[in-house]
Design an enzyme around this catalytic site. Structure first.
Site, PDB file in Angstrom:
ATOM      1  N   ASP A  16      -2.622 -89.814 -33.664  1.00 43.33           N
ATOM      2  CA  ASP A  16      -2.090 -88.945 -32.599  1.00 43.33           C
ATOM      3  C   ASP A  16      -2.118 -89.579 -31.201  1.00 43.33           C
ATOM      4  O   ASP A  16      -2.573 -88.946 -30.235  1.00 43.33           O
ATOM      5  CB  ASP A  16      -2.856 -87.614 -32.579  1.00 43.33           C
ATOM      6  N   LYS A 116       2.309 -84.214 -38.914  1.00 38.04           N
ATOM      7  CA  LYS A 116       1.466 -83.115 -39.387  1.00 38.04           C
ATOM      8  C   LYS A 116       1.526 -81.953 -38.419  1.00 38.04           C
ATOM      9  O   LYS A 116       1.824 -82.119 -37.244  1.00 38.04           O
ATOM     10  CB  LYS A 116       0.025 -83.606 -39.577  1.00 38.04           C
ATOM     11  N   CYS A 165      -8.856 -84.544 -34.291  1.00 38.65           N
ATOM     12  CA  CYS A 165      -8.069 -85.153 -35.364  1.00 38.65           C
ATOM     13  C   CYS A 165      -8.651 -86.456 -35.889  1.00 38.65           C
ATOM     14  O   CYS A 165      -8.542 -86.741 -37.080  1.00 38.65           O
ATOM     15  CB  CYS A 165      -6.618 -85.316 -34.917  1.00 38.65           C
TER      16      CYS A 165
HETATM   17  C1  VGL Z   1      -5.352 -82.438 -31.856  1.00 40.57           C
HETATM   18  C2  VGL Z   1      -5.897 -80.351 -31.104  1.00 40.57           C
HETATM   19  C3  VGL Z   1      -4.709 -79.842 -31.586  1.00 40.57           C
HETATM   20  C4  VGL Z   1      -5.740 -83.874 -31.976  1.00 40.57           C
HETATM   21  C5  VGL Z   1      -4.171 -81.948 -32.350  1.00 40.57           C
HETATM   22  O1  VGL Z   1      -4.845 -84.736 -32.165  1.00 40.57           O
HETATM   23  O2  VGL Z   1      -6.939 -84.175 -31.897  1.00 40.57           O
HETATM   24  N1  VGL Z   1      -6.211 -81.637 -31.228  1.00 40.57           N
HETATM   25  N2  VGL Z   1      -3.854 -80.660 -32.199  1.00 40.57           N
END
Ligand code: VGL
Ligand code: ZN
Length: 220
Positions: A16, A116, A165
Site C-alpha cells: 500500500d 484489495k 496492512c
Molecule cells: C490501511 C487503513 C485502511 C493500510 C488501509 O494500508 O494500512 N489502513 N486501509
C-alpha cells in the site's frame, strides 16, 4: 502441475505505498514519505527476483469509510459482522490520484499487484486474505499461491501502514508458511504510540524484524 521454477527464493512485498497514506494524503501516515528512498533502492537492487505490491482499492461509499456511518467520526470503531471495524477517512478511492501506486517508485520491477478492499461490504488489510465478510469467512486473494508457484519460501515486507496492512499481511504470511521478515525502517504506523507493543506482538507471532541496512544478501 509443475513444481517451483527456482529452488529457493525470497520475495519483496510492497504494501500500500500510495499517496493517500503519505503526508498530504487522505489517511496520512506520519513520516510515510521517509520510506520511499529506501524502498526505491531495494526495488532496484536486483536483490529480489520476485516483487509484488498490494494496492488499497476501495469503491466510493466503502463500508470502512466513517462517512458511510451516521454519527461516526474517522478512527471510531464499530462492530461489523461480529468483529471490530475501525472507521477511516475516505481513502484510496478507485481511480483517484491518492489510490495510485506511488508515482516515484519503479513499479516496472513488480510482477503482480494485488488490489484489495474492492468489495463495498468488506475491508481488506492483508494482502493474503480479506477481513471477515458477512458470512464470517475471510476469503483469500491468491497471493500465497502466486508466491508458492514461484518457489518463494521467504518474504520481506515494507510499506504502509506498519500497524495495519503491513502487520496483517505479515501475520498471514507466517500463517501461510513463509519465513516472514518485516523491514522496520521501511514502514511507519498510523499510531506510532503503539510501536513498542507492536514490535513485541509481531515477534511473538513469528515475524522477524530487521533494518534495511542489515538485509541478508545470500538469498535470491
Ligand atoms: C490501511 C487503513 C485502511 C493500510 C488501509 O494500508 O494500512 N489502513 N486501509
Ligand atoms: Zn483501506
Amino acid at each position: 502441475m509443475t513444481g517451483p521454477t527456482e529452488p529457493k527464493s525470497s520475495a519483496l512485498i510492497l504494501v500500500d505505498i500510495q499517496p493517500d497514506f503519505l503526508p498530504g494524503g487522505r489517511l496520512a501516515v506520519a513520516e510515510g514519505d521517509r520510506i520511499l528512498e529506501g524502498v526505491r533502492r531495494l526495488m532496484l537492487s536486483e536483490r529480489f527476483s520476485v516483487q509484488v505490491a498490494t494496492q488499497d482499492w476501495h469503491p466510493p461509499g466503502h463500508v470502512s469509510f466513517a462517512s458511510q456511518h451516521p454519527d461516526a467520526e474517522p478512527f471510531d470503531t464499530i462492530e461489523l459482522y461480529g468483529k471490530e471495524q475501525v472507521l477511516w477517512p475516505d481513502h484510496c478511492v478507485q481511480g483517484s490520484s491518492g489510490a495510485e501506486l506511488h508515482p516515484e517508485l519503479p513499479w516496472e520491477r513488480v510482477g503482480a499487484v494485488v488490489r484489495k478492499g474492492a468489495d463495498p461490504r468488506i475491508d481488506s488489510y492483508s494482502g493474503f486474505r480479506n477481513n471477515w465478510g458477512p458470512d464470517g469467512s475471510r476469503s483469500p486473494t491468491g497471493l500465497a499461491g502466486y508466491l508458492r508457484e514461484r518457489g518463494v519460501e521467504s518474504v520481506f515486507l515494507c510499506g504502509l501502514a506498519r500497524d495495519v496492512c503491513v502487520r496483517w499481511t505479515a501475520e498471514d504470511a507466517v500463517e501461510a508458511g513463509f519465513e516472514t521478515h518485516l523491514i522496520w525502517d521501511l514502514t511507519r504506523s498510523v499510531d506510532a504510540g503503539g510501536d513498542e507493543d507492536l514490535r513485541i506482538d509481531l515477534e511473538s507471532d513469528g515475524v522477524r524484524l530487521l533494518r534495511s541496512t542489515e538485509m541478508p544478501t545470500d538469498q535470491r
